[in-house]
Write a protein that holds these residues in place. Structure first.
Motif, mmCIF file in Angstrom:
data_model
loop_
_atom_site.group_PDB
_atom_site.id
_atom_site.type_symbol
_atom_site.label_atom_id
_atom_site.label_comp_id
_atom_site.label_asym_id
_atom_site.label_seq_id
_atom_site.Cartn_x
_atom_site.Cartn_y
_atom_site.Cartn_z
ATOM 1 N N SER A 31 0.831 -1.205 0.000
ATOM 2 C CA SER A 31 0.000 0.000 0.000
ATOM 3 C C SER A 31 0.869 1.259 0.000
ATOM 4 O O SER A 31 0.579 2.228 -0.723
ATOM 5 N N ARG A 32 1.945 1.245 0.776
ATOM 6 C CA ARG A 32 2.828 2.419 0.833
ATOM 7 C C ARG A 32 3.513 2.659 -0.510
ATOM 8 O O ARG A 32 3.644 3.801 -0.951
ATOM 9 N N ILE A 33 3.936 1.600 -1.179
ATOM 10 C CA ILE A 33 4.573 1.737 -2.491
ATOM 11 C C ILE A 33 3.568 2.283 -3.505
ATOM 12 O O ILE A 33 3.897 3.166 -4.322
ATOM 13 N N ARG A 34 2.339 1.804 -3.478
ATOM 14 C CA ARG A 34 1.308 2.307 -4.392
ATOM 15 C C ARG A 34 1.037 3.794 -4.144
ATOM 16 O O ARG A 34 0.918 4.575 -5.090
ATOM 17 N N LEU A 35 0.948 4.178 -2.882
ATOM 18 C CA LEU A 35 0.692 5.581 -2.566
ATOM 19 C C LEU A 35 1.870 6.467 -2.951
ATOM 20 O O LEU A 35 1.684 7.574 -3.470
ATOM 21 N N ALA A 36 3.088 5.994 -2.723
ATOM 22 C CA ALA A 36 4.273 6.769 -3.103
ATOM 23 C C ALA A 36 4.325 6.946 -4.616
ATOM 24 O O ALA A 36 4.664 8.023 -5.121
ATOM 25 N N HIS A 37 3.962 5.887 -5.351
ATOM 26 C CA HIS A 37 3.955 5.975 -6.813
ATOM 27 C C HIS A 37 2.901 6.980 -7.277
ATOM 28 O O HIS A 37 3.166 7.801 -8.162
ATOM 29 N N ALA A 38 1.718 6.927 -6.689
ATOM 30 C CA ALA A 38 0.660 7.864 -7.062
ATOM 31 C C ALA A 38 1.072 9.305 -6.762
ATOM 32 O O ALA A 38 0.861 10.204 -7.589
ATOM 33 N N ALA A 39 1.672 9.522 -5.597
ATOM 34 C CA ALA A 39 2.119 10.874 -5.240
ATOM 35 C C ALA A 39 3.184 11.364 -6.218
ATOM 36 O O ALA A 39 3.198 12.540 -6.608
ATOM 37 N N HIS A 40 4.054 10.474 -6.622
ATOM 38 C CA HIS A 40 5.099 10.806 -7.578
ATOM 39 C C HIS A 40 4.493 11.183 -8.930
ATOM 40 O O HIS A 40 4.873 12.173 -9.556
ATOM 41 N N LEU A 41 3.524 10.384 -9.391
ATOM 42 C CA LEU A 41 2.866 10.671 -10.665
ATOM 43 C C LEU A 41 2.161 12.022 -10.647
ATOM 44 O O LEU A 41 2.171 12.752 -11.644
ATOM 45 N N ALA A 83 -8.649 7.613 -2.716
ATOM 46 C CA ALA A 83 -8.829 8.868 -1.975
ATOM 47 C C ALA A 83 -8.751 8.631 -0.473
ATOM 48 O O ALA A 83 -8.102 9.398 0.251
ATOM 49 N N ARG A 84 -9.406 7.557 0.005
ATOM 50 C CA ARG A 84 -9.368 7.253 1.438
ATOM 51 C C ARG A 84 -7.951 6.914 1.900
ATOM 52 O O ARG A 84 -7.472 7.416 2.922
ATOM 53 N N ALA A 85 -7.283 6.045 1.129
ATOM 54 C CA ALA A 85 -5.935 5.626 1.514
ATOM 55 C C ALA A 85 -4.967 6.799 1.467
ATOM 56 O O ALA A 85 -4.104 6.941 2.350
ATOM 57 N N PHE A 86 -5.106 7.661 0.459
ATOM 58 C CA PHE A 86 -4.197 8.797 0.321
ATOM 59 C C PHE A 86 -4.353 9.762 1.492
ATOM 60 O O PHE A 86 -3.363 10.184 2.095
ATOM 61 N N ARG A 87 -5.581 10.085 1.827
ATOM 62 C CA ARG A 87 -5.807 11.045 2.921
ATOM 63 C C ARG A 87 -5.343 10.474 4.251
ATOM 64 O O ARG A 87 -4.761 11.185 5.086
ATOM 65 N N GLN A 88 -5.575 9.183 4.452
ATOM 66 C CA GLN A 88 -5.154 8.557 5.710
ATOM 67 C C GLN A 88 -3.630 8.552 5.826
ATOM 68 O O GLN A 88 -3.082 8.783 6.915
ATOM 69 N N HIS A 89 -2.931 8.326 4.709
ATOM 70 C CA HIS A 89 -1.465 8.227 4.742
ATOM 71 C C HIS A 89 -0.799 9.591 4.792
ATOM 72 O O HIS A 89 0.146 9.803 5.565
ATOM 73 N N PHE A 90 -1.264 10.545 3.961
ATOM 74 C CA PHE A 90 -0.589 11.833 3.828
ATOM 75 C C PHE A 90 -1.224 12.944 4.672
ATOM 76 O O PHE A 90 -0.648 14.019 4.813
ATOM 77 N N GLY A 91 -2.413 12.733 5.184
ATOM 78 C CA GLY A 91 -3.059 13.741 6.004
ATOM 79 C C GLY A 91 -3.666 14.884 5.224
ATOM 80 O O GLY A 91 -3.989 15.930 5.802
ATOM 81 N N GLU A 92 -3.843 14.731 3.915
ATOM 82 C CA GLU A 92 -4.484 15.735 3.073
ATOM 83 C C GLU A 92 -5.033 15.045 1.824
ATOM 84 O O GLU A 92 -4.685 13.896 1.532
#
Length: 269
Positions: A53-63, A88-97
């Motif tokens: 999940s963290r790798i997927r979120l990091a990739h999305a943030a990078h894109l 959207a749920r996973a991103f907000r929970q991980h990054f706080g925005e």
């Protein structure tokens, strides 16, 4: 780190878009799901699911940073999420925005100059190379390239350093980076990483990692933005010619950086 966990991490790094359930990862590692879960957490401090999940979120943030015109739903799907809502749920929970706020805050400056500087653009074939993970730290890079140098033949002394994440808008310790010899091509190998084919811009680089980051940003602003091309992927690689006799020093080396690009009229993803 245990070699089976290294293989699992490489599999996640290169196949995170796929539905990588624990049994799939366990088969690749040659372990039972129970033992992989326990060993993975012991070695990394995270469960395989949390790491994926963290790798997927990091990739999305990078894109979102390097592909500012790509719709968020496309970024979510390309990063391995099954829906925009899940992302959207996973991103907000991980990054706080929210993802939109993150993209707005991290937006890179765009050079709108009318001149069109010449780019060195090359069409490269897809390749699968046997690789090893290497930290983005100059002494570690020098040591790893020197280890590869000792394996070279006289005829082939070219190595590549693959940046799965570009080291200019996130901490280098979190970037996935791999080294391999160009001669170590393979079709079936647990340590294989695929370099996708397509158009690549070639940029001369030298110096340490700070100099590399500055050169990437300068290239984007001064050469790429005013051109007919745009960044097409988070993936880039350095091509390194290893010396015959003298030790390799990353800081003092002259290298080529290849950045995957697309024509601007083509979709971002």
């Amino acid at each position: 780190m245990d070699a089976r966990i290294e293989c699992t991490i490489l599999m996640i790094a290169t196949r995170f878009r796929e539905p990588l359930a624990l049994p799939v990862l366990a088969v690749q590692a040659g372990l039972s799901p129970f033992h992989l879960h326990r060993l993975f957490k012991s070695e990394t401090g995270e469960t395989p699911a949390a790491y994926l999940s963290r790798i997927r979120l990091a990739h999305a943030a990078h894109l979102m940073v390097v592909l500012p015109d790509a719709p968020l739903v496309q970024i979510a799907l390309e990063s391995g999420f099954t829906s925009a809502a899940t992302f959207a749920r996973a991103f907000r929970q991980h990054f706080g925005e929210t993802a939109s706020d993150y993209r707005r805050r991290r937006q890179l400056a765009v050079n709108g100059a009318s001149s069109t500087p010449a780019l060195s653009v090359h069409r490269l074939p897809a390749r699968r190379l046997r690789v090893q993970r290497c930290a983005l730290e100059e002494d570690a890079l020098s040591a790893a390239y020197n280890a590869l140098r000792r394996r070279c033949t006289e005829a082939r002394r070219t190595a590549v350093g693959v940046f799965v994440d570009a080291p200019f808008h996130q901490h280098r310790a979190g970037c996935r980076h791999y080294l391999g010899l160009e001669s170590d091509s393979t079709d079936h190998d647990a340590h294989a990483l695929e370099l996708p084919g397509g158009l690549y811009a070639r940029v001369p680089v030298s110096g340490d990692l700070d100099a590399l980051s500055r050169e990437i940003l300068r290239f984007k602003s001064e050469q790429l933005d005013p051109s007919a091309y745009a960044i097409a992927s988070t993936l880039a690689f350095e091509q390194v010619e290893l010396p015959h006799d003298a030790p390799f020093d990353y800081r003092a080396s002259q290298r080529w950086l290849f950045i995957k690009v697309r024509r601007k009229h083509e979709p971002a993803l």
